[in-house]
Design an enzyme around this catalytic site. Structure first.
Site, PDB file in Angstrom:
ATOM      1  N   ARG A 183       0.828  -1.209   0.000  1.00 31.02           N
ATOM      2  CA  ARG A 183       0.000   0.000   0.000  1.00 31.02           C
ATOM      3  C   ARG A 183       0.864   1.263   0.000  1.00 31.02           C
ATOM      4  O   ARG A 183       0.626   2.201   0.754  1.00 31.02           O
ATOM      5  CB  ARG A 183      -0.923   0.004   1.212  1.00 31.02           C
ATOM      6  N   CYS A 184       1.834   1.274  -0.860  1.00 31.12           N
ATOM      7  CA  CYS A 184       2.821   2.353  -0.937  1.00 31.12           C
ATOM      8  C   CYS A 184       2.726   3.005  -2.317  1.00 31.12           C
ATOM      9  O   CYS A 184       2.332   2.363  -3.282  1.00 31.12           O
ATOM     10  CB  CYS A 184       4.206   1.738  -0.712  1.00 31.12           C
ATOM     11  N   GLY A 185       3.121   4.241  -2.399  1.00 31.75           N
ATOM     12  CA  GLY A 185       3.163   4.897  -3.700  1.00 31.75           C
ATOM     13  C   GLY A 185       4.109   4.208  -4.673  1.00 31.75           C
ATOM     14  O   GLY A 185       3.954   4.328  -5.886  1.00 31.75           O
TER      15      GLY A 185
END
Length: 161
Positions: free
Chosen positions: A35-37
């Site tokens: 759930r990271c850019g």
């Protein structure tokens, strides 16, 4: 310890393996998060793995929840996400600490062998990458902002050695 081959780690399925199993391969070791850019980098990592695995290249993914709680799931959820969203087929490991008191010994070694900007050892964010030679020694550290495509030339160079 003078190579990553001296370490053990638990696979995403919970099996404890010696990293000596990867002796003779060029490795890209990455702390990952779902759930990271930078999560879309999974696609580029998988692409590099598929392109170069027959030449002795492997990506090793180590999920980490230490940066903004961006890897909250358990091993089963992480594996399902990586497979269904990005077709990940390279080896994944259990959630790992890369900083702090509980840092996995592998990451202690990687950080000391290839410090970051201004000589700091701390990993600053998800998707920090370490290129490791066939001999198990760290070649280079890359920041999260370095896309997998940016590493292609270095990978080709070291595969040819």
């Amino acid at each position: 310890m003078d190579s990553i081959h001296a370490f053990h780690a638990n696979t995403i399925d919970g099996e404890n393996i010696s990293l000596e199993a990867f002796k003779g391969q060029l490795l890209l070791i990455v702390n990952t998060a779902s759930r990271c850019g930078f999560t879309p980098q999974y696609q580029g990592l998988e692409s590099l793995y598929r392109e170069f695995k027959a030449q002795g290249f492997t990506v090793l993914g180590f999920p980490c929840n230490q940066f903004g709680a961006q890897e909250p799931g358990d091993s089963r959820e992480i594996a399902a996400f990586c497979t269904s969203h990005y077709g990940v087929s390279f080896p994944l490991f259990e959630k790992t600490h890369v900083n702090g008191d509980h840092t996995h010994p592998l990451f202690q070694y990687l950080k000391s062998a290839a410090p970051g900007l201004l000589g700091t050892q701390a990993i600053k964010w998800n998707f920090t990458k370490f290129l490791v030679g066939r001999d198990g020694k760290v070649i280079k550290r890359y920041p999260p902002s370095a896309s997998p495509a940016m590493l292609r030339q270095d990978i080709q160079k070291h595969l040819a050695l």
